[in-house]
Design an enzyme around this catalytic site. Structure first.
Site, PDB file in Angstrom:
ATOM      1  N   ASN A 187       0.871  -1.186   0.000  1.00  0.00           N
ATOM      2  CA  ASN A 187       0.000   0.000   0.000  1.00  0.00           C
ATOM      3  C   ASN A 187       0.905   1.232   0.000  1.00  0.00           C
ATOM      4  O   ASN A 187       1.595   1.505   0.977  1.00  0.00           O
ATOM      5  CB  ASN A 187      -0.900  -0.021   1.243  1.00  0.00           C
ATOM      6  CG  ASN A 187      -1.789   1.208   1.353  1.00  0.00           C
ATOM      7  OD1 ASN A 187      -2.143   1.617   2.449  1.00  0.00           O
ATOM      8  ND2 ASN A 187      -2.159   1.807   0.238  1.00  0.00           N
ATOM      9  N   HIS A 386      -6.421 -34.242  -9.640  1.00  0.00           N
ATOM     10  CA  HIS A 386      -5.410 -33.197  -9.529  1.00  0.00           C
ATOM     11  C   HIS A 386      -4.449 -33.303 -10.701  1.00  0.00           C
ATOM     12  O   HIS A 386      -3.885 -34.381 -10.940  1.00  0.00           O
ATOM     13  CB  HIS A 386      -4.651 -33.328  -8.195  1.00  0.00           C
ATOM     14  CG  HIS A 386      -3.660 -32.226  -7.980  1.00  0.00           C
ATOM     15  ND1 HIS A 386      -2.372 -32.442  -7.570  1.00  0.00           N
ATOM     16  CD2 HIS A 386      -3.784 -30.888  -8.130  1.00  0.00           C
ATOM     17  CE1 HIS A 386      -1.747 -31.274  -7.473  1.00  0.00           C
ATOM     18  NE2 HIS A 386      -2.579 -30.320  -7.800  1.00  0.00           N
ATOM     19  N   GLU A 388      -1.273 -31.490 -11.571  1.00  0.00           N
ATOM     20  CA  GLU A 388      -0.121 -30.584 -11.474  1.00  0.00           C
ATOM     21  C   GLU A 388       0.686 -30.772 -12.753  1.00  0.00           C
ATOM     22  O   GLU A 388       1.045 -31.892 -13.101  1.00  0.00           O
ATOM     23  CB  GLU A 388       0.718 -30.917 -10.229  1.00  0.00           C
ATOM     24  CG  GLU A 388       1.998 -30.118 -10.096  1.00  0.00           C
ATOM     25  CD  GLU A 388       1.770 -28.605 -10.152  1.00  0.00           C
ATOM     26  OE1 GLU A 388       1.105 -28.082  -9.247  1.00  0.00           O
ATOM     27  OE2 GLU A 388       2.245 -27.966 -11.112  1.00  0.00           O
ATOM     28  N   GLU A 477      -6.933 -19.901  -7.948  1.00  0.00           N
ATOM     29  CA  GLU A 477      -6.138 -19.426  -6.822  1.00  0.00           C
ATOM     30  C   GLU A 477      -5.658 -18.008  -7.144  1.00  0.00           C
ATOM     31  O   GLU A 477      -6.272 -17.031  -6.747  1.00  0.00           O
ATOM     32  CB  GLU A 477      -4.976 -20.378  -6.582  1.00  0.00           C
ATOM     33  CG  GLU A 477      -4.155 -20.030  -5.366  1.00  0.00           C
ATOM     34  CD  GLU A 477      -2.912 -20.909  -5.276  1.00  0.00           C
ATOM     35  OE1 GLU A 477      -2.587 -21.325  -4.170  1.00  0.00           O
ATOM     36  OE2 GLU A 477      -2.255 -21.160  -6.303  1.00  0.00           O
ATOM     37  N   GLU A 483      -2.060 -21.839   1.993  1.00  0.00           N
ATOM     38  CA  GLU A 483      -0.869 -22.706   2.005  1.00  0.00           C
ATOM     39  C   GLU A 483       0.377 -21.960   2.487  1.00  0.00           C
ATOM     40  O   GLU A 483       1.266 -22.573   3.085  1.00  0.00           O
ATOM     41  CB  GLU A 483      -0.628 -23.290   0.615  1.00  0.00           C
ATOM     42  CG  GLU A 483      -0.332 -22.233  -0.431  1.00  0.00           C
ATOM     43  CD  GLU A 483      -0.230 -22.789  -1.850  1.00  0.00           C
ATOM     44  OE1 GLU A 483      -0.531 -23.954  -2.060  1.00  0.00           O
ATOM     45  OE2 GLU A 483       0.160 -22.016  -2.738  1.00  0.00           O
TER      46      GLU A 483
HETATM   47  C1  NOJ Z   1       0.578 -25.204  -5.469  1.00  0.00           C
HETATM   48  C2  NOJ Z   1      -0.888 -25.220  -5.178  1.00  0.00           C
HETATM   49  O1  NOJ Z   1      -1.354 -23.940  -4.857  1.00  0.00           O
HETATM   50  C3  NOJ Z   1      -1.121 -26.193  -4.054  1.00  0.00           C
HETATM   51  O2  NOJ Z   1      -2.470 -26.154  -3.646  1.00  0.00           O
HETATM   52  C4  NOJ Z   1      -0.717 -27.571  -4.483  1.00  0.00           C
HETATM   53  O3  NOJ Z   1      -0.836 -28.428  -3.385  1.00  0.00           O
HETATM   54  C5  NOJ Z   1       0.738 -27.577  -4.966  1.00  0.00           C
HETATM   55  N1  NOJ Z   1       0.977 -26.536  -5.893  1.00  0.00           N
HETATM   56  C6  NOJ Z   1       1.097 -28.891  -5.652  1.00  0.00           C
HETATM   57  O4  NOJ Z   1       0.403 -29.002  -6.850  1.00  0.00           O
END
Ligand code: NOJ
Length: 679
Positions: A187, A386, A388, A477, A483
């Site tokens: 900010n 999932h 990735e 996200e 996280e």
């Molecule tokens: C980053 C993601 O935001 C998270 O949620 C995930 O567990 C990890 N990557 C592994 O894919």
């Protein structure tokens, strides 16, 4: 969902709202006003014939002269020497239905001017600028018609400016700085801004709130903003590390909409749906298969390093562990179970350009996908797949059809995608938020839709309202989520993070933040903790909008606080309407949302690191009904550092107009469920 007009489209120009100034040479300017007249935009050509605009709010100038134009690589630029050859105006007022959302019905009410420009010669190329004035902001886009001598074009930059008229307080995250969109918000005064993401939010001295963003990002580069004094300029992300071109396209084409939301108070930005209004209606046809809901999963234990994604003694995605989560989901009314680390590819440096190893149809040997899919279905739960990718988009695209066939065959109604990498480049050298990635993200969404799969996308491109067109793109996200509390070297998200993002990142759309940590002190992570009270964790389910919400903690931690867990079980994720009750960026916010097709309401109120009193006026309740309120608030000794797990639950009968008062602890919050009594 269908568009159905509230009142019919008014085709012709509106004398009050629009006027074009004519001179001996032709039209020299156009004034456009929003339906109530609150927002006014002047479009004109400078002495050099360059397109420019100014904007005001309730008569107060907000944007001073700001230039427009396109800079091409080979063709000569479209910057100046234009004349206005035609202005077409129209007004529209319709209301459309969201299949799911924070608001069931959205009014789309605007005045529009399509300004046709032509170069004076010797070249006579054509460029259209489309301006829209809404009561909650303005938007414009470039449209380049198909024309002789201009077929393929390479855009090097837009000349688009947003010249603000004061050194406003600004909330921003840096762009192209190595962490994609995952930063804490700065900010500063506007003149300290260098290169930033959108939504970019400002407040002037009088409290007027302004947010710059974009809508309908399709087959184009994302727009960052570069600062110069109190001026901002569009900065498009390049395609590739060795290619400074930003957009490769051919005529006819249109840019995304450039949007400026303006509101008397910052809380009104949150209920402005301008970005959604500027996107195309649903293109998926019947979307009754889309179901908002809540999920649990094999996730937090990975971030706490209690389990691993890769194979080995701590491999978390085993058949047995997944069954445990399916049982937990079924027993507590959750819809989905996310399983990360179920497939081949996690054994190397997947986070560091090792994504080519990912296989999206081959489970690890200790993960029995057939048994688990049946086990989940028998219990009325589905597994969330999932994917990735490790930012290896080429590898993912090669497997795309097979990967989604696999999900569909195994009853996985949702997938979480991920593009983890270090830096701003994908493995193939393309920029993470450049045009090619935008194309990739759209392709994935469409393939997923064809397989009736909802997508929750992590590390993807920012949201510009595409969920209206592709409602299976259900959440993403694209900011620092929960996280970071497990492992961020800075100790995790500070208490004000969640009091800022409703006014910045969340203006773009839903976020998969994954709240719900009850074991706040993270005993296995001595350098980290979740910087909230437990009651604030509950409030986040209402404050942070997402149609899919995770209860992210481990089942054994929920078992310790069954009375507080009840709120997570009860809270809705799909809403009839949303009301922001109070809020100041970075300090506090309170939101009430009415469950869709129901008389039940849920309230979330949170504060930053300061304790403060809150009074929630229940004047939004149905006056003909009585309600049972369950109030989950911080205990008298609660404090996010010293005593985060101190909370109190009170139940009482309430009616419209009653007030719920409480003290929010430092880093604290309050959640209220208001369930309508039988009537
Ligand atoms: C980053 C993601 O935001 C998270 O949620 C995930 O567990 C990890 N990557 C592994 O894919």
């Amino acid at each position: 969902m269908n568009n159905f007009p509230l009142s019919s489209l008014l085709a012709a120009g509106i004398a009050m709202a629009l006027s074009a100034g004519a001179t001996a040479d032709g039209i020299s300017k156009t004034n456009l006003a929003s339906p109530s007249g609150k927002i006014a935009v002047d479009f004109y050509l400078t002495d050099k014939g360059q397109p420019a605009y100014r904007a005001s709010f309730s008569g107060k100038p907000v944007i001073g002269e700001s230039l427009l134009g396109l800079d091409f690589k080979s063709a000569s630029d479209m910057l100046d020497d234009f004349s206005i050859v035609d202005v077409k105006t129209r007004s529209a007022d319709s209301t459309w239905e969201q299949p799911w959302g924070e608001e069931h019905y959205i009014r789309d009410h605007f005045n529009e001017a399509v300004i046709a420009l032509e170069e004076k010669g010797p070249a006579t190329r054509k460029l259209n600028l489309i301006f829209r004035a809404y009561d909650d902001g303005l938007a414009f886009r470039y449209q380049v018609p198909q024309q002789q001598g201009l077929d393929k074009v390479e855009i090097m930059q837009e000349a688009t400016e947003f010249n603000l008229l004061g050194n406003h307080s600004s909330w921003w995250t840096p762009a192209l700085a190595g962490e994609k969109y995952e930063y804490l918000t700065e900010n500063t005064p506007l003149d300290q801004v260098k290169l930033v993401h959108t939504p970019f939010t400002m407040k002037d001295k009088s409290g007027l709130a302004i947010a710059i963003h974009e809508a309908a990002l399709k087959d184009y580069a994302t727009m960052n903003l570069s600062g110069n004094g109190t001026g901002l300029k569009a900065a498009l992300v390049p395609i590739h590390k060795d290619n400074p071109v930003k957009v490769e396209t051919s005529t006819p084409f249109a840019s995304p909409w450039r949007t400026v939301q303006i509101a008397e108070k910052e809380t009104d930005l949150i209920t402005s749906y301008l970005t959604l209004n500027l996107n195309e209606p649903n293109q998926l046809g019947d979307v009754s298969w889309l179901k908002p809901g809540k999920y649990v999963g094999i996730w937090w234990e990975l971030h706490l390093e209690k389990g691993t994604w890769n194979q080995g003694p701590k491999h978390a995605a085993t058949t047995e562990n997944t069954k445990k989560y399916i049982d937990f989901a079924a027993a507590n009314g959750f819809d989905g179970v996310l399983v990360e680390g179920w497939n081949w590819g996690w054994d190397g440096e997947w986070f560091n350009h090792g994504g080519a190893a990912f296989n999206f149809t081959k489970p690890y040997p200790d993960y029995d996908v057939d048994t688990l899919s049946k086990y989940a279905a028998d219990k009325g739960v589905y597994i969330i797949g999932h994917h990735e990718t490790g930012a290896e988009t080429d590898n993912y695209e090669r497997q795309l059809e097979d990967a989604y066939d696999f999900l569909q065959k195994h009853g996985m109604k949702a997938v979480k995608t991920g593009y983890v990498e270090s830096g701003e480049l994908l493995t193939n050298g393309n920029y993470h938020h450049g045009q090619k990635f935008v194309q990739h993200a759209e392709k994935v969404t469409k393939v997923a839709a064809a397989h009736k799969v909802m997508v929750v996308a992590h590390e993807t491109v920012k949201d510009t309202g595409e969920r209206r067109t592709y409602p299976n793109l259900i959440s993403r996200e694209v900011a620092r989520g929960q996280e970071y509390d497990a492992w961020a070297k800075d100790g995790g998200n500070p208490p004000d993070h969640t009091t800022i993002i409703p006014f910045t990142r969340l203006l773009a759309g839903p976020m998969d933040f994954t709240p719900g940590t009850f074991d706040i002190s993270l005993p296995s992570r001595p350098d980290n903790q979740v910087n909230t009270t437990l009651a604030k964790q509950l409030a986040l389910y209402v404050v942070i909008y997402s149609p899919v919400q995770m209860a992210s903690d481990l089942p054994e931690n929920y078992a310790k606080y069954p009375d507080a867990f009840q709120f997570i079980k009860d809270v809705a994720t799909d809403w009839e309407t949303t009301k922001v009750l109070s809020g100041e960026i970075g300090e506090h916010i309170a939101i009430a949302r009415q469950q869709r097709d129901s008389e039940n309401w849920f309230v979330g109120a949170i504060t930053d690191e300061k304790a403060r009193d809150v009074a929630v006026n229940l004047d939004f309740l149905n006056k003909d009904l009585s309600y049972t309120a369950t109030i989950y608030r911080d205990g008298d000794k609660a404090d996010y550092r010293r005593n985060p797990e101190d909370y109190v639950i009170e139940t009482r009968k309430v009616k419209a107009g009653d007030k719920v008062r409480a003290q929010l602890a430092a880093g604290g919050g309050m959640a209220i469920s208001l369930l309508a009594d039988p009537h």
